[in-house]
Design an enzyme around this catalytic site. Structure first.
Site, mmCIF file in Angstrom:
data_model
loop_
_atom_site.group_PDB
_atom_site.id
_atom_site.type_symbol
_atom_site.label_atom_id
_atom_site.label_comp_id
_atom_site.label_asym_id
_atom_site.label_seq_id
_atom_site.Cartn_x
_atom_site.Cartn_y
_atom_site.Cartn_z
ATOM 1 N N HIS A 65 0.856 -1.185 0.000
ATOM 2 C CA HIS A 65 0.000 0.000 0.000
ATOM 3 C C HIS A 65 0.887 1.228 0.000
ATOM 4 O O HIS A 65 1.829 1.319 0.786
ATOM 5 C CB HIS A 65 -0.895 0.014 1.251
ATOM 6 C CG HIS A 65 -1.707 1.268 1.347
ATOM 7 N ND1 HIS A 65 -2.881 1.447 0.644
ATOM 8 C CD2 HIS A 65 -1.508 2.418 2.030
ATOM 9 C CE1 HIS A 65 -3.364 2.644 0.906
ATOM 10 N NE2 HIS A 65 -2.552 3.255 1.744
ATOM 11 N N ASP A 68 -15.676 2.788 6.000
ATOM 12 C CA ASP A 68 -14.600 3.729 5.694
ATOM 13 C C ASP A 68 -15.055 4.756 4.664
ATOM 14 O O ASP A 68 -14.723 5.940 4.774
ATOM 15 C CB ASP A 68 -13.349 3.003 5.185
ATOM 16 C CG ASP A 68 -12.258 3.998 4.815
ATOM 17 O OD1 ASP A 68 -11.844 4.759 5.711
ATOM 18 O OD2 ASP A 68 -11.840 4.057 3.646
ATOM 19 N N ARG A 124 -14.752 12.885 7.207
ATOM 20 C CA ARG A 124 -13.458 13.432 7.668
ATOM 21 C C ARG A 124 -12.989 14.524 6.725
ATOM 22 O O ARG A 124 -12.437 15.542 7.144
ATOM 23 C CB ARG A 124 -12.411 12.313 7.721
ATOM 24 C CG ARG A 124 -12.587 11.404 8.917
ATOM 25 C CD ARG A 124 -11.702 10.182 8.795
ATOM 26 N NE ARG A 124 -10.302 10.525 8.657
ATOM 27 C CZ ARG A 124 -9.410 9.766 8.011
ATOM 28 N NH1 ARG A 124 -9.774 8.630 7.457
ATOM 29 N NH2 ARG A 124 -8.159 10.143 7.938
ATOM 30 N N SER A 143 -8.514 3.580 8.538
ATOM 31 C CA SER A 143 -8.994 3.705 7.168
ATOM 32 C C SER A 143 -8.153 2.840 6.225
ATOM 33 O O SER A 143 -8.681 2.039 5.445
ATOM 34 C CB SER A 143 -8.926 5.187 6.762
ATOM 35 O OG SER A 143 -9.148 5.351 5.401
ATOM 36 N N LYS A 188 -9.209 -1.509 4.841
ATOM 37 C CA LYS A 188 -9.292 -1.887 3.422
ATOM 38 C C LYS A 188 -8.238 -2.932 3.081
ATOM 39 O O LYS A 188 -8.496 -3.870 2.338
ATOM 40 C CB LYS A 188 -9.125 -0.640 2.552
ATOM 41 C CG LYS A 188 -10.332 0.307 2.674
ATOM 42 C CD LYS A 188 -10.137 1.601 1.935
ATOM 43 C CE LYS A 188 -9.123 2.494 2.579
ATOM 44 N NZ LYS A 188 -9.147 3.896 2.207
#
Ligand code: URA
Length: 438
Positions: A82, A161, A168, A183, A187
């Site tokens: 990620h 999320d 947010r 968050s 995922k």
């Protein structure tokens, strides 16, 4: 349980139980209490933070708000990467086939770009026919057969999320370590890989502007991943200049795929090569295919130089329906008709790039989104040529701006020039890999 009491407890700095946190997440996702109460909750978290146990509970509640992929059907160690996002970040397009070639199964769920940052999904959409939507069974079956697959994250993955992130965004609570951690990790955990490597970018084009902030986030990501039984590693990388030369969609995809050709590891932009091989080697090491870092790196280089990763990339794209021609320099992708050249105004050294502005220059031509629903021009782009620390001669080409509309290209060129800092004195080059933790 009562939402007001939970907000009050958090406001007083008390640690919430996992049940209280689940009550908040489930209640908000099911629209059982109003947005203003959730905003208040998020703001108390912003001010008071969360303990590791609270962050893990928040992640778990968000993860369990949707579907989770069953990667136990994959016959090999699974790993994912990620990136916290940046400008010119096309690493996933090289990394997935390289990691597959090194013996990993790589099921990647990717997102779209927003603001100055690009998203892998948008780059893949520059390939005609490439399918970014499919059901989980087909996704896992391609991952099993090819070794890697990249699709878009559907609304069924961590839907909490989606709702919380939108709130947010409009309640000044994005820049909060426990909220970012939950968050990202909800995922990533939903996609099910055993090993997760995070490319945590810092600098002017990144979400985290400095390394201290990034370290705090990294610690929370690692703790949370380990809590859920994942093998974790974080690589801190430089995002104080665009990654590689290309900024855009079609041009980034071409740059990434071209870099994978046998022999091109030595000639492709070295910042892109160094980061990609480091991240793949880290995936190989953390997933325990090979536990030694330098031996992992050798494995990655061999997969790259032999051309096997390039062939694997062609197979992956074709299996997902994409039509590219590996014999053509541009793979047959559509790029914009005009190429304007931005010239250096004076002699000197390139001392800095405001990377965020460089990403927004692409937006000036329609190549980046201001809002999630904005349409994108996938064929426009910028090739930004020098690196920080390079000597610059007046009149040399600093960038090529690919556009269909010359006036929009001119606006982008001016914005890009204004984002550059020059020095009369020699400047040191940036370091790509800044640190790592696990
Ligand atoms: N990326 C995410 O997915 N979530 C955040 O909160 C920040 C970056």
């Amino acid at each position: 349980m009562n939402i007001l009491e939970i907000i009050e407890a958090k406001k007083q700095g008390r640690e919430l139980t996992a049940q209280q946190i689940r009550y908040v997440v489930d209640g908000f996702t099911a629209e059982e209490f109003p947005v203003y109460q959730m905003s208040a909750f998020l703001m108390t978290v912003w001010f008071n933070g969360m303990t590791p146990a609270e962050t893990a509970a928040l992640t778990g509640a968000m993860l369990e708000s949707g579907e989770q992929l069953d990667t136990s059907v994959l016959t090999g160690p699974s790993a994912d990467k990620h990136s916290t996002g940046g400008v010119g970040d096309k690493v996933s397009l090289l990394l997935a086939p390289l990691a597959a070639e090194c013996g990993l199964k790589v099921p990647m769920l990717s997102g779209r770009g927003l603001g100055h940052t690009g998203g892998t999904l948008d780059k893949l959409e520059a390939i005609s026919g490439y399918r970014i939507h499919m059901d989980n069974d087909e996704f896992l079956s391609i991952t099993e057969k090819v070794g890697c697959a990249i699709i878009g994250q559907s609304g069924s993955i961590a839907p909490a999320d989606g709702r919380i992130y939108s709130l947010r965004d409009v309640s000044a609570t994005v820049d909060c370590v426990p909220l970012i951690t939950a968050s990202i990790m909800s995922k990533k955990l939903a996609a099910g890989p055993e090993a997760i490597v995070i490319d945590l970018k810092t600098g002017s084009g990144a979400f985290m502007r400095d390394l201290d902030q990034a370290r705090e986030l990294a610690k929370a990501l690692v703790e949370t991943g380990k809590h859920y039984g994942r093998k974790m590693s974080v690589v801190f990388s430089d995002m104080d200049q665009p990654l590689g030369r290309a900024i855009g969609h079609a041009n980034e995809t071409i740059e990434a795929f071209d870099a994978l050709r046998p022999g091109h590891r030595q000639t492709a932009p070295q910042d892109l090569v160094v980061l990609t091989e480091d991240l793949v080697a880290e995936m190989v090491r953390v997933a325990e295919v090979c536990i030694d870092r330098s031996a992992s790196l050798e494995l990655v280089r061999e997969a790259w130089d032999s051309g096997r990763a390039f062939e694997r990339m062609l197979l992956w794209v074709e299996t997902q329906g994409g039509r590219i021609n590996g014999d053509l320099p541009d793979f047959g992708l559509k790029t914009a008709a005009l190429a304007l050249e931005l010239k250096a105004p004076a002699d000197g050294w390139l001392a800095g790039v405001n990377c965020r502005e460089a990403g927004l220059a692409l937006a000036d031509m329609g190549g980046a989104r201001r809002k999630v629903e904005d349409p994108l021009d996938l064929s426009c782009g910028i090739d930004f040529l020098p690196l920080v620390g390079d000597a610059i001669v007046a009149g040399q080409t600093l960038a090529r701006i690919f556009c269909d509309d010359a006036s929009a290209g001119q606006v982008a060129a001016e914005r890009l020039l204004a984002a550059l800092e020059f020095s009369d004195d020699q400047v040191a080059a940036n370091t790509m890999i800044l640190d790592r933790i696990q």
